[in-house]
Write a protein that holds these residues in place. Sequence first.
Motif, mmCIF file in Angstrom:
data_model
loop_
_atom_site.group_PDB
_atom_site.id
_atom_site.type_symbol
_atom_site.label_atom_id
_atom_site.label_comp_id
_atom_site.label_asym_id
_atom_site.label_seq_id
_atom_site.Cartn_x
_atom_site.Cartn_y
_atom_site.Cartn_z
ATOM 1 N N GLY A 84 -3.689 5.450 3.500
ATOM 2 C CA GLY A 84 -4.155 4.086 3.700
ATOM 3 C C GLY A 84 -3.058 3.180 4.223
ATOM 4 O O GLY A 84 -3.301 2.300 5.050
ATOM 5 N N LYS B 234 -4.412 13.616 -10.593
ATOM 6 C CA LYS B 234 -4.709 12.239 -10.211
ATOM 7 C C LYS B 234 -3.569 11.647 -9.380
ATOM 8 O O LYS B 234 -3.805 10.977 -8.371
ATOM 9 C CB LYS B 234 -4.937 11.391 -11.463
ATOM 10 C CG LYS B 234 -5.363 9.967 -11.163
ATOM 11 C CD LYS B 234 -5.691 9.217 -12.443
ATOM 12 C CE LYS B 234 -6.148 7.801 -12.149
ATOM 13 N NZ LYS B 234 -6.467 7.054 -13.384
ATOM 14 N N VAL C 292 -7.838 0.630 -3.266
ATOM 15 C CA VAL C 292 -8.340 0.113 -1.985
ATOM 16 C C VAL C 292 -8.998 -1.255 -2.173
ATOM 17 O O VAL C 292 -8.722 -2.210 -1.430
ATOM 18 C CB VAL C 292 -9.335 1.116 -1.358
ATOM 19 C CG1 VAL C 292 -10.086 0.464 -0.198
ATOM 20 C CG2 VAL C 292 -8.604 2.357 -0.867
ATOM 21 N N ILE D 36 -11.421 9.604 -7.753
ATOM 22 C CA ILE D 36 -12.016 8.743 -6.724
ATOM 23 C C ILE D 36 -12.098 7.297 -7.200
ATOM 24 O O ILE D 36 -11.705 6.363 -6.489
ATOM 25 C CB ILE D 36 -13.413 9.273 -6.331
ATOM 26 C CG1 ILE D 36 -13.286 10.607 -5.590
ATOM 27 C CG2 ILE D 36 -14.155 8.257 -5.455
ATOM 28 C CD1 ILE D 36 -14.605 11.317 -5.370
ATOM 29 N N GLN E 30 0.828 -1.209 0.000
ATOM 30 C CA GLN E 30 0.000 0.000 0.000
ATOM 31 C C GLN E 30 0.865 1.263 0.000
ATOM 32 O O GLN E 30 0.589 2.228 -0.717
ATOM 33 C CB GLN E 30 -0.911 0.005 1.225
ATOM 34 C CG GLN E 30 -1.894 1.171 1.261
ATOM 35 C CD GLN E 30 -3.133 0.933 0.410
ATOM 36 O OE1 GLN E 30 -3.600 -0.186 0.296
ATOM 37 N NE2 GLN E 30 -3.668 1.991 -0.175
ATOM 38 N N ILE F 192 -8.401 6.091 -5.962
ATOM 39 C CA ILE F 192 -8.643 5.781 -4.547
ATOM 40 C C ILE F 192 -9.385 4.456 -4.386
ATOM 41 O O ILE F 192 -8.860 3.510 -3.793
ATOM 42 C CB ILE F 192 -9.438 6.923 -3.877
ATOM 43 C CG1 ILE F 192 -8.623 8.228 -3.940
ATOM 44 C CG2 ILE F 192 -9.766 6.568 -2.432
ATOM 45 C CD1 ILE F 192 -9.361 9.441 -3.399
ATOM 46 N N GLY G 269 1.235 4.273 -2.892
ATOM 47 C CA GLY G 269 1.143 5.693 -2.603
ATOM 48 C C GLY G 269 2.351 6.476 -3.094
ATOM 49 O O GLY G 269 2.219 7.554 -3.674
ATOM 50 N N ALA H 106 -3.814 9.664 -0.836
ATOM 51 C CA ALA H 106 -4.812 8.745 -0.292
ATOM 52 C C ALA H 106 -4.210 7.369 0.002
ATOM 53 O O ALA H 106 -4.491 6.763 1.046
ATOM 54 C CB ALA H 106 -5.981 8.612 -1.276
ATOM 55 N N ASN H 107 -3.363 6.873 -0.900
ATOM 56 C CA ASN H 107 -2.775 5.555 -0.688
ATOM 57 C C ASN H 107 -1.733 5.567 0.426
ATOM 58 O O ASN H 107 -1.601 4.581 1.169
ATOM 59 C CB ASN H 107 -2.154 5.051 -1.991
ATOM 60 C CG ASN H 107 -3.186 4.478 -2.942
ATOM 61 O OD1 ASN H 107 -3.698 3.393 -2.745
ATOM 62 N ND2 ASN H 107 -3.509 5.238 -3.975
ATOM 63 N N ALA I 243 -4.290 10.611 -5.544
ATOM 64 C CA ALA I 243 -4.219 9.164 -5.335
ATOM 65 C C ALA I 243 -3.013 8.800 -4.478
ATOM 66 O O ALA I 243 -3.079 7.892 -3.630
ATOM 67 C CB ALA I 243 -4.146 8.445 -6.676
#
Length: 353
Positions: free
Chosen positions: A205, A194, A94, A86, A40, A90, A44, A201-202, A198
């Motif tokens: 995560g 993007k 996920v 999204i 993960q 994202i 990212g 977000a990653n 992204a």
Amino acid sequence: MQLNQSAVQLPGVPLALGSAVLFGAAAPLSKLLLASIDPQMLAGLLYLGAGLGLVAVHIARAAIGLSAPEASLRRHDLPRLAAVVISGGILGPVFLMLGLGKTSASSGSLMLNLESLATMGIAWLVFRENVDRRLLVGALAIVLGAMVLSWEGQGLSLDVGAALIAAACLCWGIDNNLTRNLSSADPVTIAMVKGLVAGAANIAGGFWLGDALPSAGVATMAAVLGFVGIGVSLVLFVLALRHLGTARTGAYFSLAPFIGALIALGLGDPFTLKLAVAALLMGLGLWLHLTERHEHEHVHDALAHEHRHVHDEHHQHHHDGPFTDEPHSHWHDHKPLRHKHPHCPDLHHRHPH
């Protein structure tokens, strides 16, 4: 000027294949980094590297006066861009990470080939993009080749993990089709936004899963790889969408796993029978696509938009003042036109069949 099919496929086909080469090369190189970083967090850093690298490109080209003659994103593009980020940046990653944790590696690899089918299916059924029999057979040959490459000799487990990976592929199929409708705008800006969103977000995560940041050297290598293998690849992909449409671009991009496998050979992986079979299937699919001819009488309805263009058969509009530079970008009108020539579903050929 009467176009032939080879001219119609330029520059779209080289752009799509270039995108596949860069993305395919990133896969085996990313695998080497997995020894030092969690999946993960790696995702990212790859996306964040893509976004930051393109920020640098954006600033540099403006600083030296080489700003590309591309249309800017407009306010009405923002909801679609948000949906692209999204769904593809994202939700897709996920769902993939959740799915890989609940199914076998072999099933996960096989299920990932659904992205190409989802991309083509949405383009065909939802956006009514032309997909004829030759294109469909060629795309299926390429996808079958990718499935052969990912086959581990075990059966496919249709479990919760497989369903989550299928959901990830659906998200990426939606992403690819929505990006097609943004492809008239600056591809560097689209890929930059993007990548940044992204990537953030990653990485968030990854922290949520308990991942740790790698060393500065490993993080830098991941970021550079992300800039080339994801950032530049995505810019080329968006440009290919502009010229070829979603289904054809997605089919060419499906060659990425084979390109990755060829690069893995150079890194020490053995040559196998399944690689040879995949090469035959993908070669057949590529030949079917390259020899496609789509020509019929069609109507261009009145249209007003902005994008990078030259004054060709489809761009015979008036300028308020003198102009010297081509290509250039500005808001312009298209008058209704009926004619016949070879074409792909590019910005000006999205008519019903």
